[in-house]
Every structure is written in C-alpha cells, then in structure tokens.
Design an enzyme around this catalytic site. Structure first.
Site, PDB file in Angstrom:
ATOM      1  N   TYR A 160     -57.349 -51.198  17.532  1.00 14.53           N
ATOM      2  CA  TYR A 160     -56.018 -51.824  17.504  1.00 14.53           C
ATOM      3  C   TYR A 160     -54.909 -50.765  17.618  1.00 14.53           C
ATOM      4  O   TYR A 160     -53.928 -50.963  18.335  1.00 14.53           O
ATOM      5  CB  TYR A 160     -55.843 -52.666  16.231  1.00 14.53           C
ATOM      6  CG  TYR A 160     -56.857 -53.780  16.115  1.00 14.53           C
ATOM      7  CD1 TYR A 160     -57.246 -54.502  17.247  1.00 14.53           C
ATOM      8  CD2 TYR A 160     -57.452 -54.123  14.905  1.00 14.53           C
ATOM      9  CE1 TYR A 160     -58.192 -55.523  17.167  1.00 14.53           C
ATOM     10  CE2 TYR A 160     -58.392 -55.138  14.814  1.00 14.53           C
ATOM     11  CZ  TYR A 160     -58.755 -55.818  15.946  1.00 14.53           C
ATOM     12  OH  TYR A 160     -59.693 -56.818  15.868  1.00 14.53           O
TER      13      TYR A 160
HETATM   14  C1  LIG Z   1     -64.400 -53.800  16.279  1.00 12.46           C
HETATM   15  C2  LIG Z   1     -65.275 -54.188  17.463  1.00 12.46           C
HETATM   16  C3  LIG Z   1     -64.904 -55.585  17.947  1.00 12.46           C
HETATM   17  C4  LIG Z   1     -65.057 -53.176  18.609  1.00 12.46           C
HETATM   18  O1  LIG Z   1     -65.850 -53.588  19.710  1.00 12.46           O
HETATM   19  P1  LIG Z   1     -66.687 -52.500  20.569  1.00 12.46           P
HETATM   20  O2  LIG Z   1     -67.165 -53.173  21.787  1.00 12.46           O
HETATM   21  O3  LIG Z   1     -67.688 -51.867  19.683  1.00 12.46           O
HETATM   22  O4  LIG Z   1     -65.524 -51.444  20.897  1.00 12.46           O
HETATM   23  P2  LIG Z   1     -65.277 -50.651  22.263  1.00 12.46           P
HETATM   24  O5  LIG Z   1     -66.555 -50.061  22.743  1.00 12.46           O
HETATM   25  O6  LIG Z   1     -64.516 -51.507  23.199  1.00 12.46           O
HETATM   26  O7  LIG Z   1     -64.341 -49.455  21.749  1.00 12.46           O
HETATM   27  C5  LIG Z   1     -62.963 -49.659  21.610  1.00 12.46           C
HETATM   28  C6  LIG Z   1     -62.399 -48.688  20.612  1.00 12.46           C
HETATM   29  O8  LIG Z   1     -62.850 -49.026  19.302  1.00 12.46           O
HETATM   30  C7  LIG Z   1     -62.997 -47.827  18.551  1.00 12.46           C
HETATM   31  N1  LIG Z   1     -64.405 -47.655  18.224  1.00 12.46           N
HETATM   32  C8  LIG Z   1     -65.461 -48.329  18.749  1.00 12.46           C
HETATM   33  N2  LIG Z   1     -66.599 -47.942  18.153  1.00 12.46           N
HETATM   34  C9  LIG Z   1     -66.263 -46.984  17.258  1.00 12.46           C
HETATM   35  C10 LIG Z   1     -66.992 -46.208  16.321  1.00 12.46           C
HETATM   36  N3  LIG Z   1     -68.317 -46.323  16.185  1.00 12.46           N
HETATM   37  N4  LIG Z   1     -66.301 -45.363  15.520  1.00 12.46           N
HETATM   38  C11 LIG Z   1     -64.966 -45.224  15.625  1.00 12.46           C
HETATM   39  N5  LIG Z   1     -64.205 -45.938  16.518  1.00 12.46           N
HETATM   40  C12 LIG Z   1     -64.860 -46.799  17.312  1.00 12.46           C
HETATM   41  C13 LIG Z   1     -62.507 -46.699  19.424  1.00 12.46           C
HETATM   42  O9  LIG Z   1     -61.105 -46.579  19.260  1.00 12.46           O
HETATM   43  C14 LIG Z   1     -62.805 -47.261  20.796  1.00 12.46           C
HETATM   44  O10 LIG Z   1     -62.030 -46.662  21.798  1.00 12.46           O
HETATM   45  P3  LIG Z   1     -62.554 -45.318  22.516  1.00 12.46           P
HETATM   46  O11 LIG Z   1     -63.925 -45.639  22.996  1.00 12.46           O
HETATM   47  O12 LIG Z   1     -61.577 -45.093  23.601  1.00 12.46           O
HETATM   48  O13 LIG Z   1     -62.543 -44.269  21.464  1.00 12.46           O
HETATM   49  C15 LIG Z   1     -66.801 -54.162  17.081  1.00 12.46           C
HETATM   50  O14 LIG Z   1     -67.116 -52.846  16.655  1.00 12.46           O
HETATM   51  C16 LIG Z   1     -67.187 -55.160  16.028  1.00 12.46           C
HETATM   52  O15 LIG Z   1     -67.473 -56.315  16.355  1.00 12.46           O
HETATM   53  N6  LIG Z   1     -67.226 -54.723  14.761  1.00 12.46           N
HETATM   54  C17 LIG Z   1     -67.667 -55.556  13.650  1.00 12.46           C
HETATM   55  C18 LIG Z   1     -66.774 -56.754  13.428  1.00 12.46           C
HETATM   56  C19 LIG Z   1     -65.319 -56.370  13.333  1.00 12.46           C
HETATM   57  O16 LIG Z   1     -64.929 -55.436  12.634  1.00 12.46           O
HETATM   58  N7  LIG Z   1     -64.503 -57.133  14.037  1.00 12.46           N
HETATM   59  C20 LIG Z   1     -63.071 -56.969  14.032  1.00 12.46           C
HETATM   60  C21 LIG Z   1     -62.527 -57.904  13.041  1.00 12.46           C
HETATM   61  S1  LIG Z   1     -60.767 -57.890  13.051  1.00 12.46           S
END
Ligand SMILES: CC(C)(COP(=O)(O)OP(=O)(O)OC[C@H]1O[C@@H](n2cnc3c(N)ncnc32)[C@H](O)[C@@H]1OP(=O)(O)O)[C@@H](O)C(=O)NCCC(=O)NCCS
Length: 200
Positions: A160
């Site tokens: 975010y």
């Molecule tokens: C949060 C969530 C939706 C992100 O989706 P994702 O597909 O894993 O994320 P992306 O691969 O698109 O990465 C986007 C950004 O998220 C952050 N991010 C993703 N994985 C990360 C990790 N393991 N550690 C730190 N930052 C991370 C980074 O900022 C990343 O950008 P970058 O790759 O340029 O550094 C996912 O991790 C998730 O479903 N988490 C559990 C449920 C949750 O927390 N949902 C949000 C509720 S509001």
C-alpha cells in the site's frame, strides 16, 4: 501453477463464486473456522454496495467451459454513510482531525474491502496487479482501507505504501474486538509505483 489472468466479476458472478473466493481468504488470513460463515455474509452484503468492483486472478481452466482456480481476489465499492466500516472510520477521523479532515478522506472514497492472494501464489506480483486494476479509472477522489497492524513492514503495508497510501491512524480496535488495525488512505489515481520505503 500456470500464469493467472485478471478477470473482473460483476455482482452476480462474484456471488456465484463466493465459496472459492472465501477459500482464498481462509488460506491467506487463516481466520478461526467458525468466523467463515460470518465473513461469507459480510462479503455477500458488500457485493450490493454502490459501484462494487471485484477482480480475481484466475488460473487457466483445466477443462473447457469450466472456471479456473482462483489465486487471488480484490474488491471494493464506493463508501457511503450507513455502511459499518465507513461510519466507524469516519468517526475516528473526525475525532482525530475534525469533520473537514474526515470529509477529505471519506466523502468521495473508494473503499478496498478485501485483497488476498493464496499463499502459494504470493510474491509474484498478483497482489499489486489486483489492487492496481481495482483502482484503475475509478471516479472517487481517494482510496481507503484497513489492514492488520501487527507489523508495519508486512507485505500488505509495504504494497500500500508503494502506491502512495499513508497511515491515517494505527493501532485501532474496531468495535467488536479483534486485533489492532491500521487505516490507510491515498489519492486516486494511485501514485506511480515506487519501491516500498521503510515506515521507520
Ligand atoms: C498482501 C498480499 C495481498 C500481497 O500480494 P502478493 O501477490 O504477495 O504481492 P506482490 O507480489 O504483488 O508484491 C507487491 C508488494 O508487496 C510487498 N511484498 C510482497 N511480498 C512481500 C514480502 N514477503 N515481504 C515484504 N514485502 C512484500 C512488496 O512491497 C511488493 O512490492 P515489490 O515486489 O516491488 O517489493 C498477500 O501477501 C496476501 O494475501 N497476504 C495475506 C493476506 C493479507 O494480508 N491481505 C491484505 C489484507 S488488507
């Protein structure tokens, strides 16, 4: 896992696929099992909110004519008075900064209610793609959402922040109990992606 593609679902399609969507939610958030029926009811209610928009990241179907497996989803809608989350957040913003401050964030807002990616599909850009597509071309002035406030460097918080959202308030206990949340907001259109900076 084959490369998932984003697909927009209208209200009916979203409701039809609520069970697999809930399975993604359960895998990503690991809530107590007995909370899932309530979550189902809340999501079904959300689908009827104004300007509802939902996207799924869907794997290619294994059989012709069948839907593919859902790797992630995101949905939101226009925030309005009378919606539980909207009213709670409005009151807290008003308490912190007065009615103008609350109006600035909430009077013309797109509320992202859920964004989740299945654990085995995380870290491949799907979360960012879903959030970006959900916010694309919206008419509202701001995007607002809440996310768990257990770790300021969580993937969600970093994602975010990387598109311009900032903390509106943190450590917030929503009525009814549960863990602390951060409420975040940003201007629409989303800021161009910048690698997430640390919050400290
Ligand atoms: C949060 C969530 C939706 C992100 O989706 P994702 O597909 O894993 O994320 P992306 O691969 O698109 O990465 C986007 C950004 O998220 C952050 N991010 C993703 N994985 C990360 C990790 N393991 N550690 C730190 N930052 C991370 C980074 O900022 C990343 O950008 P970058 O790759 O340029 O550094 C996912 O991790 C998730 O479903 N988490 C559990 C449920 C949750 O927390 N949902 C949000 C509720 S509001």
């Amino acid at each position: 896992m084959k490369d998932p593609k984003l697909r927009e679902l209208d209200e009916r399609a979203f409701l039809r696929r609520l069970n697999p969507i809930l399975r993604v939610y359960a895998a990503a958030m690991r809530p107590p099992e007995d909370q899932l029926p309530g979550r189902n009811t809340i999501m079904a209610r959300h689908a009827r909110h104004p300007r509802f928009r939902a996207l799924v990241a869907e794997e290619p179907a294994r059989l012709p004519g069948r839907a593919g497996r859902i790797a992630g989803f995101c949905y939101g809608f226009r925030g309005c008075g009378g919606q539980w989350w909207h009213d709670v957040v409005y009151r807290e913003l008003e308490r912190l900064g007065g009615p103008e401050h609350a109006d600035r964030w909430m009077a013309d807002s797109f509320e992202v209610a859920e964004l989740h990616v299945r654990p085995d599909a995380q870290g491949r850009g799907l979360g960012r793609a879903l959030l970006t597509a959900a916010c694309e071309g919206r008419e509202e002035a701001t995007v607002v959402l809440s996310t768990l406030d257990l770790d300021p460097e969580s993937p969600a918080r970093r994602l975010y922040r990387s598109v311009g959202l900032t903390d509106l308030f943190t450590g917030f206990a929503f009525p009814g109990g549960g863990p602390p949340y951060a409420v975040m907001g940003g201007a629409l259109p989303l800021a161009a992606y910048r690698p997430a900076s640390s919050s400290s």
